[in-house]
Every structure is written in structure tokens, then in C-alpha cells.
Scaffold this active site. Structure first.
Site, PDB file in Angstrom:
ATOM      1  N   SER A  54     -10.015  -0.180   6.759  1.00 52.72           N
ATOM      2  CA  SER A  54      -9.497   0.262   5.261  1.00 52.72           C
ATOM      3  C   SER A  54      -9.076  -1.509   4.392  1.00 52.72           C
ATOM      4  O   SER A  54      -8.008  -1.301   3.853  1.00 52.72           O
ATOM      5  CB  SER A  54      -8.639   0.985   5.329  1.00 52.72           C
ATOM      6  N   SER A  85     -10.032   2.680   2.368  1.00 55.27           N
ATOM      7  CA  SER A  85      -9.236   3.039   1.816  1.00 55.27           C
ATOM      8  C   SER A  85      -8.028   2.274   1.010  1.00 55.27           C
ATOM      9  O   SER A  85      -7.378   2.456  -0.110  1.00 55.27           O
ATOM     10  CB  SER A  85      -8.099   3.598   2.858  1.00 55.27           C
ATOM     11  N   LYS A 130       1.059  -1.054  -0.137  1.00 52.17           N
ATOM     12  CA  LYS A 130       0.124   0.087   0.096  1.00 52.17           C
ATOM     13  C   LYS A 130       0.904   1.264   0.265  1.00 52.17           C
ATOM     14  O   LYS A 130       2.033   1.256   0.760  1.00 52.17           O
ATOM     15  CB  LYS A 130      -1.243  -0.191   1.477  1.00 52.17           C
TER      16      LYS A 130
HETATM   17  N1  GLN Z   1     -12.802   4.368   6.136  1.00 48.14           N
HETATM   18  C1  GLN Z   1     -12.404   4.985   6.863  1.00 48.14           C
HETATM   19  C2  GLN Z   1     -12.333   5.972   6.840  1.00 48.14           C
HETATM   20  O1  GLN Z   1     -12.695   7.086   6.471  1.00 48.14           O
HETATM   21  C3  GLN Z   1     -11.755   4.075   7.456  1.00 48.14           C
HETATM   22  C4  GLN Z   1     -10.180   4.331   6.993  1.00 48.14           C
HETATM   23  C5  GLN Z   1      -9.071   3.686   7.273  1.00 48.14           C
HETATM   24  O2  GLN Z   1      -8.855   2.835   7.654  1.00 48.14           O
HETATM   25  N2  GLN Z   1      -7.623   4.302   7.531  1.00 48.14           N
HETATM   26  O3  GLN Z   1     -11.649   6.616   7.890  1.00 48.14           O
END
Ligand code: GLN
Length: 507
Positions: A181, A157, A82
């Protein structure tokens, strides 16, 4: 031959490489070819490190051929990293324009561990900007597409990492999970992803979003591969003050136990609050089948009540913006990447403001503004302080639940993959994707998503979330492996070997 290699699991590839049936270079080349063939459609990668990856693979081959002891049980297996994890000299953007052109001067602890283990890093995967989002549409470099249906999102994400797995571009990937994410992208792409206990995997060299929540973790197509990668990246790191001084959990042994002994005698808690309103019918019926399968395999199913989970989302969206507004202050146009308006006459403030204005996307700005407000004098207690209290209540809900059950389960995501563009203008609709994953993040417990079938109403994959108590990775993996084995015995496969949307381009 090359298509065949990309269809194998990491465990299978590792043993084929170790027995010299294939070389690490052949395996790497097969995956690079696959990326070349399908990534123009999927867009899982922001950067492909062809030469570096092939050089790494050649070094693994050299060591094997020289009879040197193998670096690790995954030596020679390719991985997608990532783009929030730094790798020395390799472009790292975290999905943001503000970091365009930045070359990290050092390796993250995870990167170092991967390289030391002989794992071949193919490249950096697309993500929502600074990991803010649930669809990868907030990437400044364009969205990633879900290999199951290219008109759908791959989750976020870490959508790039999960899409790379589902599209057979890599058998292993690294994600980071702050509110879901790793788990939500795994869920909507029919792959596996695990968020370790907070502090279980080092955050050193992982670009910070919300430091009290961020947790990197392993992703793959099978539970065993995920566990093998988990053991490579976990462990205490003096470079991360929140790293837990504990031995690496024996999750591979736990997987073997789950495959051999199943879940007989275990107590599995179904969380009453995760799975009602707001969940897609096809997700709920897949979840019910999963519960029945676990029950038939000998687990005792109990319902657990976690009344404070309903405040999780609200608390998270105060804590996260507060922490990220502070973390993202370091992108000041002076130290990294982009610098706009520096014409020799502009003040530092002007350059900073022009650069941040142009370099950050809308969601990042929204959260910085919200967080700065929530932390401002006079509001700190009302917002950040209250959210932290909710966090304690949620942790206590979990503690009570684990007195009744060994692990807890729920759907990993309220819906299957939705359409690209469908929720992008509605932040609240986007945030609701994290309903089921946020409580575990706030409590710092380990949690993972494993494929639990296809939703009858959309024809897209559904993930089962399995949550363990803090440091309870072993029982979490045991249940995941037992569930996967039961599912495979009944359905034959979790990820189809041919991806219909990519058939035209697949080799
Ligand atoms: N979708 C969540 C957010 O927008 C989780 C993000 C994450 O785990 N990095 O914050």
C-alpha cells in the site's frame, strides 16, 4: 509565487524556510491553496486541518525568527498524513464509516515525531477502508483520482497520500504498507514510497490491519525527500512490541552516496518470478530499460530464482484476513465512532451486529468472514498454519537471493493505473495488483518504489521496486538515489511540473 512553492521538493523548501527566504506559513498557505484548487477533482484528502497547520507553521517561524535551533532538517515542510495514523483531536476514519465522528484521544508515535520535527500536518488522506485494497475505491468516502488521468485509480490503499504528492498538494506524505500500500500507489502515480524493514517505524497509533505485516513508511516525490522523512519517523519505540531496538538507518547519507558514487561494483538481482505472465508489456519494457540503465552505471546484474514467490499471494490472502478478523473485532459499537440501533431496548449483540453490518464495507466484511473461517477450530493448521510455512519458504528464498546480490529489483506493480470502476467487482483481479509487493511484505524486508518512466502502451507512470535485505535500508536507498540521478540525467524530470488533467484548475 504560490504555484512555485508547491513545485519545490521538501529539501528545497526546508532550506528556503531555514534561510528565511520564505516563511513556513507562506509555504503552508501555498499548499492549502493548491488543495483548495485541485482537491475537488483529486479527492486526496478526507480532512484538511487548515487552522492547525497554519498554527504549527507559525510556531516554526517563531522559533526560526527567535534564533532557536531548528527542530529538524524538515522544519516547516508540509505533509499529508494517511487517515490510518491517529492525530489527537483530528478526525480519523481509516476510510471507514464505522469510525465516522471519532476523535482520537492521543497521537501516534509517528504523529508525535512529525510534530516534534516541525513538520506541518496539512490533513488526513483518503484510503481504502482499513487499508484493504489497491485502488482507494474501497474508501467509504468515495475514490481518490489519479492526477495523471482523473479517470484512473491512484493505487491503494494509500492512494490519497500518493495522489496528494503527484498533484503538488504536499511534498511529503505518510503511508502504511501491509502488502504493497505504499509501493503500488507510488508506482502508479510516479512518486516515491518506501516500506521500511518490519519494525523499523513504530506502529503505535496506527490502526491495525494485519499486525505481523503492517509497516508505516515515508512517501515523497524524490528519493532524498523520502530518506529525510524516513529518518524523522524511524527508530525504536517501547510502545510497539515489534519495534526493532536499532539505531535509525543513515539513509540520507546513503542517498548522497548513491548520487555521488552511483552503483558501480554493486550486484543487483533481477527476480525471475516477478515480471512475466500478468505484467503489462509497457511495464516490462520500462523495467528492461531500468535494468539496462543500472548495468550501464556499473552494476553487475544477476538473475535470482525465488521459486516460492508464486505462493505469496495465496499465503498473504490467508494471513491478512485471519489477522484483520481479529484486529477489527475491536469495532464493537461500544468503544469508537458509529453506534446503530441503541434504542434502550436492544441487546449489546443487536447493536453490535447492526453497527458492524452498516459500518463496514463489502471488502472488509469479505475479509473478516474469510479470516474467521480460516482461524476456526479444525481449519487453523490447514489455512493459517500452511500460510505461515509458505512465509518461511519465501523468507528463505530472499536469504538465498541476498547471497548472490546486494539488492533485488522488479516492477513495483504489474500494470500502470487502471480505470476507476474497472476491477471493483472482481476481488481476484484487484488482489493481483500486489503480485510483486507481497513477497517483501511476508519476509519483512525493506522495499521501495521509484519512478522509472512512462509506459509506452498507456502513457502512465511505472515504478521500479528496489528490495534490500532486512535492515538493508542504506543500500536500498543508495541504489534508488543512483537510479533516480541516472534517470534525471537522461530525462530531466520524473514528475512533470504541469499535470495536464489539472491544468484548468491549477494555480
Ligand atoms: N492491496 C493489498 C491489500 O488489499 C495491500 C494492502 C496494504 O498494504 N495495506 O491487502
Amino acid at each position: 509565487m504560490s504555484a512555485d512553492l508547491t513545485r519545490r521538493s521538501a529539501a528545497e523548501l526546508a532550506s528556503a524556510i531555514a534561510s528565511r527566504e520564505v516563511s513556513a506559513v507562506e509555504v503552508t498557505r501555498a499548499h492549502l491553496d493548491r488543495i483548495g484548487a485541485v482537491d475537488p477533482d483529486v479527492h486526496a484528502f478526507l480532512h484538511v486541518s487548515d487552522e492547525l497547520a497554519l498554527a504549527q507553521a507559525a510556531e516554526v517561524d517563531r522559533a526560526f525568527d527567535a534564533g532557536e535551533q531548528s527542530a529538524s532538517p524538515l522544519a516547516g515542510v508540509p505533509l499529508a498524513l494517511k487517515d490510518i495514523v491517529v492525530q489527537k483531536g483530528v478526525p480519523t476514519t481509516a476510510g471507514s464509516k464505522i469510525l465516522e465522528g471519532w476523535l482520537p484521544p492521543y497521537d501516534a508515535t509517528i504523529t508525535r515525531k512529525l510534530l516534534d520535527a516541525g513538520i506541518v500536518i496539512l490533513g488526513k488522506t483518503n484510503m481504502d477502508e482499513f487499508a484493504m485494497g489497491s485502488s482507494t475505491e474501497n474508501s467509504a468516502y468515495g475514490p481518490t483520482r489519479n492526477p495523471w488521468d482523473l479517470s484512473k485509480i491512484p493505487g491503494g490503499s494509500g492512494g490519497g497520500s500518493s495522489a496528494a504528492l503527484a498533484a503538488f498538494e504536499a511534498p511529503l506524505a505518510i503511508g502504511t504498507d501491509t502488502g504493497g500500500s505504499i509501493r503500488q500507489p507510488a508506482s502508479v502515480t510516479g512518486t516515491v514510497g518506501a516500506k521500511p524493514t518490519y519494525g523499523g517505524v513504530s506502529r503505535y497509533g496506527v490502526i491495525a490491519l494485519a499486525s505481523s505485516l503492517d509497516q508505516p513508511g515515508p512517501c515523497a516525490r524524490t528519493v532524498l525527500d523520502t530518506a529525510m522523512l524516513h529518518e524523522v519517523i524511524a527508530g525504536h519505540d517501547p510502545m510497539d512490541a515489534t519495534s526493532i531496538p536499532q539505531p535509525v538507518p543513515n539513509v540520507v547519507a546513503a542517498v548522497r552516496r548513491g548520487q555521488a558514487d552511483g552503483v558501480a561494483g554493486m550486484k543487483i538481482g533481477v527476480v525471475k518470478q516477478l515480471g512475466g505472465q500478468g505484467y503489462q508489456p509497457g511495464v516490462l519494457s520500462s523495467f528492461r530499460s531500468a535494468v539496462e540503465q543500472l548495468q550501464a552505471a556499473g552494476a553487475e546484474i544477476v538473475e535470482v530464482d525465488c521459486p516460492h514467490f508464486e505462493y505469496g499471494l495465496a499465503a498473504y490472502y490467508l494471513i491478512l484476513p485471519s489477522e484483520c478478523s481479529s484486529n477489527l473485532a475491536r469495532f464493537d459499537a461500544m468503544r469508537y465512532g458509529l453506534r446503530i440501533g441503541d434504542d434502550g431496548t436492544a441487546s449489546a449483540e443487536q447493536v453490535m451486529s447492526l453497527t458492524r453490518g452498516a459500518g463496514f464495507g463489502a471488502e472488509v466484511k469479505r475479509r473478516i468472514i474469510l479470516g474467521t473461517y480460516a482461524l476456526s477450530a479444525g481449519y487453523y493448521d490447514a489455512y493459517y498454519g500452511s500460510a505461515q510455512k509458505v512465509r518461511t519458504l519465501i523468507r528463505q528464498d530472499f536469504e538465498k537471493a541476498y547471497q548472490q546480490a546486494d539488492v533485488l529489483i522488479s516492477p513495483a506493480s504489474p500494470t500502470t493505473a487502471f480505470g476507476i470502476g474497472e476491477k471493483v467487482d472482481d476481488p481476484m483481479a484487484m488482489y493481483l495488483n500486489d503480485l510483486a509487493t507481497i513477497p517483501g511484505s511476508l519476509a519483512g524486508i525493506p522495499a521501495m518504489s521509484v519512478p522509472s518512466g512512462i509506459a509506452a502502451d498507456t502513457g502512465l507512470p511505472v515504478g521500479l521496486q528496489i528490495m534490500g535485505p532486512a535492515l538493508g535500508e542504506e543500500r536500498m536507498y543508495r541504489v534508488a538515489a543512483a537510479f533516480e540521478a541516472g534517470y534525471l540525467a537522461e530525462h530531466g524530470t520524473t514528475v512533470p511540473q504541469q499535470i495536464p488533467a489539472l491544468e484548468g484548475t491549477a494555480r
